[in-house]
Design an enzyme around this catalytic site. Structure first.
Site, PDB file in Angstrom:
ATOM      1  N   ASP A 164     -28.064   7.390  -7.927  1.00  0.00           N
ATOM      2  CA  ASP A 164     -29.364   7.061  -7.353  1.00  0.00           C
ATOM      3  C   ASP A 164     -29.808   8.356  -6.685  1.00  0.00           C
ATOM      4  O   ASP A 164     -29.251   8.742  -5.651  1.00  0.00           O
ATOM      5  CB  ASP A 164     -29.233   5.946  -6.312  1.00  0.00           C
ATOM      6  CG  ASP A 164     -30.596   5.480  -5.829  1.00  0.00           C
ATOM      7  OD1 ASP A 164     -31.432   6.352  -5.528  1.00  0.00           O
ATOM      8  OD2 ASP A 164     -30.824   4.265  -5.767  1.00  0.00           O
ATOM      9  N   HIS A 165     -30.757   9.045  -7.272  1.00  0.00           N
ATOM     10  CA  HIS A 165     -31.037  10.388  -6.763  1.00  0.00           C
ATOM     11  C   HIS A 165     -31.580  10.357  -5.335  1.00  0.00           C
ATOM     12  O   HIS A 165     -31.501  11.346  -4.621  1.00  0.00           O
ATOM     13  CB  HIS A 165     -31.955  11.171  -7.711  1.00  0.00           C
ATOM     14  CG  HIS A 165     -33.409  10.828  -7.621  1.00  0.00           C
ATOM     15  ND1 HIS A 165     -33.951   9.717  -8.207  1.00  0.00           N
ATOM     16  CD2 HIS A 165     -34.434  11.457  -7.004  1.00  0.00           C
ATOM     17  CE1 HIS A 165     -35.249   9.684  -7.948  1.00  0.00           C
ATOM     18  NE2 HIS A 165     -35.576  10.730  -7.223  1.00  0.00           N
ATOM     19  N   HIS A 196     -33.780   2.625  -5.280  1.00  0.00           N
ATOM     20  CA  HIS A 196     -34.020   3.512  -4.131  1.00  0.00           C
ATOM     21  C   HIS A 196     -34.369   2.745  -2.849  1.00  0.00           C
ATOM     22  O   HIS A 196     -33.847   3.032  -1.778  1.00  0.00           O
ATOM     23  CB  HIS A 196     -35.169   4.488  -4.444  1.00  0.00           C
ATOM     24  CG  HIS A 196     -35.064   5.141  -5.785  1.00  0.00           C
ATOM     25  ND1 HIS A 196     -33.873   5.584  -6.297  1.00  0.00           N
ATOM     26  CD2 HIS A 196     -36.004   5.440  -6.732  1.00  0.00           C
ATOM     27  CE1 HIS A 196     -34.087   6.128  -7.487  1.00  0.00           C
ATOM     28  NE2 HIS A 196     -35.359   6.042  -7.773  1.00  0.00           N
TER      29      HIS A 196
HETATM   30  C1  BG6 Z   1     -37.587   7.484 -10.204  1.00  0.00           C
HETATM   31  C2  BG6 Z   1     -38.594   6.537 -10.760  1.00  0.00           C
HETATM   32  O1  BG6 Z   1     -36.339   6.869 -10.084  1.00  0.00           O
HETATM   33  O2  BG6 Z   1     -38.013   7.939  -8.926  1.00  0.00           O
HETATM   34  C3  BG6 Z   1     -39.952   7.197 -10.855  1.00  0.00           C
HETATM   35  O3  BG6 Z   1     -38.189   6.117 -12.050  1.00  0.00           O
HETATM   36  C4  BG6 Z   1     -40.344   7.764  -9.517  1.00  0.00           C
HETATM   37  O4  BG6 Z   1     -40.928   6.294 -11.317  1.00  0.00           O
HETATM   38  C5  BG6 Z   1     -39.243   8.631  -8.951  1.00  0.00           C
HETATM   39  O5  BG6 Z   1     -41.521   8.541  -9.718  1.00  0.00           O
HETATM   40  C6  BG6 Z   1     -39.546   9.052  -7.544  1.00  0.00           C
HETATM   41  O6  BG6 Z   1     -38.618  10.003  -7.136  1.00  0.00           O
HETATM   42  P1  BG6 Z   1     -38.990  11.109  -6.072  1.00  0.00           P
HETATM   43  O7  BG6 Z   1     -37.729  11.870  -5.876  1.00  0.00           O
HETATM   44  O8  BG6 Z   1     -40.097  11.930  -6.676  1.00  0.00           O
HETATM   45  O9  BG6 Z   1     -39.459  10.402  -4.844  1.00  0.00           O
END
Ligand code: BG6
Length: 514
Positions: A208-209, A271
């Site tokens: 989960d980044h 997230h």
């Molecule tokens: C991803 C989603 O996991 O997270 C995207 O699939 C979203 O739709 C993105 O835009 C948002 O990540 P960040 O790091 O730009 O907030």
């Protein structure tokens, strides 16, 4: 690869500040064990845009072990040379790497064509990895990063296992996958069974980044490395907690995926739930993967299930209409390329949830996320209750604004505390804010989220990865909300606004209006 390393590895892996603060407590991990990283789907967007630049930055920062290899694998027919050229271009478009360093990194890159559903292809890959391992003295540690559509996860896992590549006889074998982990509880379980018959839970790294974002990692530090927040962090003092992940972009080129998933599956199941759990968990007895994940699981278990009434009152779904975003005309979701003209997929959701346990009983958690909103902003607000009694009532009336702690996750990463103070001069009470800018006083390197997860995967640290029980509990919680909404319950909002009017009460807590 010692010549590619500049500072000692121990100093850079977790980023030693240039002017180390003598009071800072740091843990400097080292990746020493040789490893082969096999990236499936290496010709795709994720690998080119995120993974290769992350690996290049780890390499440039001296974070990778002395001996490593990166093997690109995909269905495309490429030579090692044409693969290297592609990767050089991807990296150059992002962070860049000096030509000298690139030459050294390129020497570690090779490519093999693999058909994901063809066992023979994996036997060839296995022979190649053995050969490479022996000739380069790489040992048996392997990471298989599946940068492929989730529909290919099962085939790859089966074929890796059948080719003996899931065995951990001569080293570790780790499988890295990214969401979506299924599309609902049932499909998540099917995927789980498919993976678990071939790989054990300790071998599966579910990314989960968000968890690897600096400011998200900071939540536990803020809560549990300070004595002053935790005693107040409960139903006695907290009025509500609000978590917002607003995005200014639309669906971009991902309509075929997005329309099938929508905001609840795309942002909430993963997230948003992780942010909620970090705000709500009890202190684990040790900062260690299983103990942290055990506590998160308890939070997910304590989520109050949504009733029919909650669906009507505590869930707002929206979809963007056309509007002005960033000074340019933005199309409606329904006019985006690849979106069916009748689609009821929500691109915005706001919900009020409760965590039914001793600490949080009765405290609402507001959660908001959407695409094509007025700005990109991820923020957590902890709103405290007002003072129980105002001794200043004759001066200022009964109402004194309550304290608020805001964690700005991105951009402009900061922590701010709003409190009351006397204004200079006449007897006035005013709200003032103390700000801590997350990067202030720090000059060292920062790790991107993908660099951090790759590093942790090499270190075998699963703290920042999902565990299957959490995945399933979150699907279970969201399940009642996942069906297509009735058309009259899907509220349109203008692209570039803060969401539908109906979400006003959720947005107000962040000081925003639709
Ligand atoms: C991803 C989603 O996991 O997270 C995207 O699939 C979203 O739709 C993105 O835009 C948002 O990540 P960040 O790091 O730009 O907030």
């Amino acid at each position: 690869m010692a010549d590619a390393q500049s500072p000692a590895l121990a100093e850079v892996v977790l980023g030693r500040p240039k002017n180390p603060d003598p009071d800072a407590a740091c843990r400097f991990d080292q990746v020493e064990a040789p490893v082969t990283i096999v990236i499936f789907g290496v010709t795709g967007d994720l690998a080119g845009r995120m993974l290769m630049p992350a690996l290049a930055s780890l390499f440039a920062g001296g974070h990778l072990p002395d001996n490593f290899a990166i093997v690109g694998a995909s269905r495309t027919d490429l030579t090692d040379e044409s693969f290297r050229e592609r990767m050089r271009t991807s990296i150059a478009e992002h962070d860049g790497i000096s030509p000298d360093l690139w030459d050294k990194m390129a020497a570690r890159l090779t490519y093999r064509q693999v058909h994901y559903d063809d066992p023979a292809s994996f036997r060839v890959l296995s022979d190649y990895l053995d050969e490479l391992g022996q000739s380069a003295g790489l040992g048996g540690n392997r990471i298989y990063y599946l940068a492929v559509p989730p529909t290919a996860y099962e085939d790859i896992a089966i074929n890796l296992a059948m080719a003996g590549l899931a065995d951990e006889v001569r080293g570790y074998a780790r499988l890295v996958i990214e969401k979506p982990f299924g599309r609902d509880l049932q499909t998540a379980r099917i995927l789980e069974q498919a993976l678990h018959t071939r790989f054990a839970e300790h071998q599966i790294f579910r990314i989960d980044h968000y968890l690897a974002k600096e400011t998200v990692q900071n939540i536990l530090m803020l809560r549990f490395a300070n004595a002053m927040f935790e005693p107040l962090w409960n139903r006695r003092y907290v009025d509500y907690v609000s978590i917002m992940a607003a995005e200014s972009i639309g669906v971009e080129h991902r309509a075929s995926y997005y329309d099938h998933f929508g905001v609840l599956r795309d942002m909430f199941q993963n997230h948003m739930m992780q942010l909620l759990s970090l705000c709500a968990i009890e202190p684990p007895s040790l900062f260690e993967a299983e103990l942290v994940r055990d506590e998160k699981t308890k939070v997910f278990r304590a989520l109050r299930p949504f009733t029919q009434r909650d669906l009507a009152e505590n869930l707002i779904l929206g979809q963007y209409a056309s509007g002005m975003a960033g000074g340019v005309r933005a199309p409606a979701y329904l006019d985006e390329e690849g979106v069916p003209s009748e689609s009821l997929t929500p691109t915005f959701a706001a919900m009020k949830v409760y965590v039914d346990n001793w600490r949080w009983q009765g405290v609402p958690f507001y959660m908001v996320s959407g695409k094509r909103l007025a700005a990109k902003r991820t923020e957590i607000a902890v709103q405290f209750k007002p003072v129980p009694f105002s001794m200043f009532r004759e001066l200022f009336g009964d109402h004194i604004k309550a304290n608020r702690l805001t964690l700005r996750i991105q951009p402009d990463e900061q922590v701010s505390l709003t409190f009351q103070a006397k204004a200079p001069g006449p007897m006035c009470l005013r709200s003032v804010t103390m700000n801590f800018n997350y990067y202030q006083g720090y000059e060292g390197p920062a790790l991107t989220a993908y660099a951090k997860v790759l590093l942790d995967c090499m270190l075998g640290d699963q703290t920042l990865f999902w565990r299957q029980d959490g995945v399933e509990l979150c699907w279970k919680f969201l399940e009642p909300m996942l069906g297509d909404p009735a058309p009259e319950r899907l509220y349109l909002y203008k692209a570039g606004s803060w969401g539908p009017q109906e979400a006003g009460r959720f947005l107000k807590v962040h000081g925003l209006t639709p």
